[in-house]
Structure formats: structure tokens, C-alpha cells
Design an enzyme around this catalytic site. Structure first.
Site, PDB file in Angstrom:
ATOM      1  N   ALA A   1       0.842  -1.199   0.000  1.00  0.00           N
ATOM      2  CA  ALA A   1       0.000   0.000   0.000  1.00  0.00           C
ATOM      3  C   ALA A   1       0.876   1.247   0.000  1.00  0.00           C
ATOM      4  O   ALA A   1       2.075   1.191   0.271  1.00  0.00           O
ATOM      5  CB  ALA A   1      -0.906  -0.003   1.222  1.00  0.00           C
TER       6      ALA A   1
ATOM      7  N   GLY B   1      -0.247  -5.382   0.195  1.00  0.00           N
ATOM      8  CA  GLY B   1      -1.315  -5.345  -0.792  1.00  0.00           C
ATOM      9  C   GLY B   1      -0.925  -5.965  -2.114  1.00  0.00           C
ATOM     10  O   GLY B   1      -1.776  -6.484  -2.841  1.00  0.00           O
TER      11      GLY B   1
ATOM     12  N   GLU C   1      -1.542  -9.603  -1.677  1.00  0.00           N
ATOM     13  CA  GLU C   1      -2.997  -9.818  -1.656  1.00  0.00           C
ATOM     14  C   GLU C   1      -3.589  -9.690  -3.056  1.00  0.00           C
ATOM     15  O   GLU C   1      -4.496 -10.442  -3.432  1.00  0.00           O
ATOM     16  CB  GLU C   1      -3.640  -8.816  -0.704  1.00  0.00           C
ATOM     17  CG  GLU C   1      -3.318  -9.107   0.756  1.00  0.00           C
ATOM     18  CD  GLU C   1      -3.717  -7.988   1.695  1.00  0.00           C
ATOM     19  OE1 GLU C   1      -4.311  -8.266   2.738  1.00  0.00           O
ATOM     20  OE2 GLU C   1      -3.415  -6.803   1.370  1.00  0.00           O
TER      21      GLU C   1
ATOM     22  N   GLU D   1       2.940  -6.255   6.980  1.00  0.00           N
ATOM     23  CA  GLU D   1       2.217  -5.171   7.655  1.00  0.00           C
ATOM     24  C   GLU D   1       2.515  -5.104   9.147  1.00  0.00           C
ATOM     25  O   GLU D   1       2.445  -4.030   9.762  1.00  0.00           O
ATOM     26  CB  GLU D   1       0.703  -5.342   7.440  1.00  0.00           C
ATOM     27  CG  GLU D   1       0.221  -5.081   6.031  1.00  0.00           C
ATOM     28  CD  GLU D   1       0.236  -6.325   5.158  1.00  0.00           C
ATOM     29  OE1 GLU D   1      -0.381  -6.306   4.091  1.00  0.00           O
ATOM     30  OE2 GLU D   1       0.880  -7.334   5.547  1.00  0.00           O
TER      31      GLU D   1
END
Length: 262
Positions: A70, A113, A116, A136
Site C-alpha cells: 500500500a 497489498g 494480496e 504489515e
């Protein structure tokens, strides 16, 4: 031959024969998944999905990096209400609704991300330099776009717990051994190999491909009984398609089938 699509600021959208290609294009930020990039990515994917001339889609960041996570600067001062109102993660649900086979061509980092996003795709092709992880925890967060769920189902509880709690990464070969990726290829060939796979899928009957994708996704993300029920209904329904009968007759006749998507 590559065909250009509408211009975007943060992604490149092209096609190669029956395969759409969406390339994340924020190299200086290691393709950090900021809101504007995600919005353009989803728009490009949906445009390819709606194009009747395309039968598969490749999502990539090129040969250097897929997506390093992210955009932390975008989130650093955010409150829970800010995150709820922005609902950036909600855009991921639109990726999940893409009907055509979605192939992730992953080189370099696929972290947070990025990991993911790769797991949200149907098939992951990894370059030899690919690195996967959910780090994270190192900034006081946890995966928020399905990472704890899909990583656990893919790798099992023990390894998923290891990666999420420590933030360590998996290299391409270990990711292949653990079932996170389907294939590992030379780094310089990553996009070409993903497109080649897309063209291979494009030769298959498109309605069957769509229903197989939906059935496998349901098996992976839903209850087993629900997945089996969907699979059975899809199997029966395919007998109403011309392609299914063409495929069976071509097999009997020992010839190549000609699929129409009907």
C-alpha cells in the site's frame, strides 16, 4: 502484436491478440497501491473484461516489481473513519468479480497489498526474482485486503502465521513449493510467459472457462458443500452450450474443436 488501449496515468493498458494486459506503472514508488492507481487498475481490468475480443487478462508490474504494498504516505495520518469512508479496499471486490481468467505476472516484490492482489488473481506466474510477503506487522498493522484469509487457505495455518507475524518473505521457488504460485519462469520472460498462458486459455471454450473459474473460486473461498453445489449446476448448464457439444464431437472425430463462446 500489442494494441494500445485508453491512456491512464498510473497503469498501462494494452492487448496482445486475445489477451488484455494491465501494467502497474508507478516504478519510482515500486507500484505502491495508492487510491488513484487502484481506481485506474480496476477500470482497465473491467474494460478488458467487457471486451468481447479478449478471453484472458494479464496483470503485471513488469520485470522489476509487481507491487511493494500500500501507499503508506496515503495512510499514515488516516483515522478509522477516513479509511472507512475512502473504502479503497472495497475496490478489490470489483477485481474479484472479473469474469475472464486473470493471470498475475509477478516479478520482484509482491508485498502487503501486492501479495494480496496476486492472490486475488486466478493464476500466479512468478519470475525467479519474485518475493512474496505480508509485512504489515512491521508498521503496526495486519493484512487488510484478504491476506490473513487467502494466505492461510493457501499455505496452511503454520506458514501463514509465520509470514504474517514475522513479516518474512517467500522466494519464488518456495512459493511454488507451497502452492502460492503456479509456475516460475525466467525474470526477463515473465510477461511473455503470462501472455502465452493467456493465449493458451483463450483457445479453451470461454463459457466452460468462466464456470470452472467460478467453481474453483467458490471451493477456495466458500464452504465445500456450496462449492460442490455450484460446480454441479455449472456442469449441467454447460450441456446447453454449443461449445460443450463441439468439444465432445471434436474429441470423438479426432479433430481440433472450433469454439464460439456460445
Amino acid at each position: 502484436m500489442l494494441a494500445c488501449m485508453p491512456d491512464y496515468e498510473h497503469v498501462l493498458s494494452t492487448s496482445d491478440g486475445p489477451v488484455g494486459i494491465v501494467t502497474l506503472n508507478r516504478p519510482r514508488q515500486l507500484n505502491a497501491l495508492a487510491g488513484p492507481l487502484l481506481r485506474e487498475m480496476v477500470a482497465a481490468l473491467e474494460a478488458h473484461d467487457a471486451d468481447p475480443g479478449l478471453r484472458a487478462i494479464v496483470l503485471t508490474g513488469g520485470p522489476s516489481v509487481f507491487a511493494a504494498g500500500a501507499d503508506i504516505k496515503e495512510m499514515a495520518e488516516a483515522t478509522p473513519v477516513d479509511m472507512l469512508v475512502r473504502d479503497t479496499i472495497g475496490m478489490w471486490d470489483r477485481v474479484k468479480k472479473i469474469g475472464k481468467p486473470l493471470i498475475a505476472a509477478v516479478a520482484g516484490y509482491a508485498l502487503g497489498g501486492g501479495c494480496e492482489l496476486a492472490m486475488l488473481c486466478d493464476i500466479v506466474v512468478a519470475a525467479e526474482n519474485a518475493r512474496f510477503g505480508q509485512p504489515e506487522i512491521n508498521i503496526g498493522l495486519i493484512p487488510g485486503a484478504g491476506g490473513t484469509q487467502r494466505l492461510t487457505r493457501t499455505l496452511g495455518k503454520a506458514l501463514a502465521m509465520d509470514l504474517v507475524l514475522t513479516g518474512r518473505m517467500l522466494g519464488a521457488e518456495e512459493a511454488l513449493q507451497r502452492g502460492l504460485v503456479a509456475r516460475v519462469v525466467a525474470t526477463e520472460l515473465i510477461v511473455d510467459e503470462a501472455v502465452r498462458l493467456g493465449k493458451e486459455l483463450a483457445k479453451r471454450p470461454p463459457i466452460s472457462v468462466r464456470m470452472a473459474k467460478e467453481s474453483i473460486t467458490r471451493a477456495f473461498e466458500g464452504r465445500v458443500d456450496d462449492g460442490i453445489d455450484l460446480e454441479r449446476k455449472a456442469f449441467y448448464l454447460l450441456f446447453a452450450t454449443r461449445d460443450a457439444h463441439e468439444g465432445m464431437h471434436a474429441f470423438i472425430d479426432k479433430r481440433q474443436p472450433s469454439y464460439e463462446g456460445r
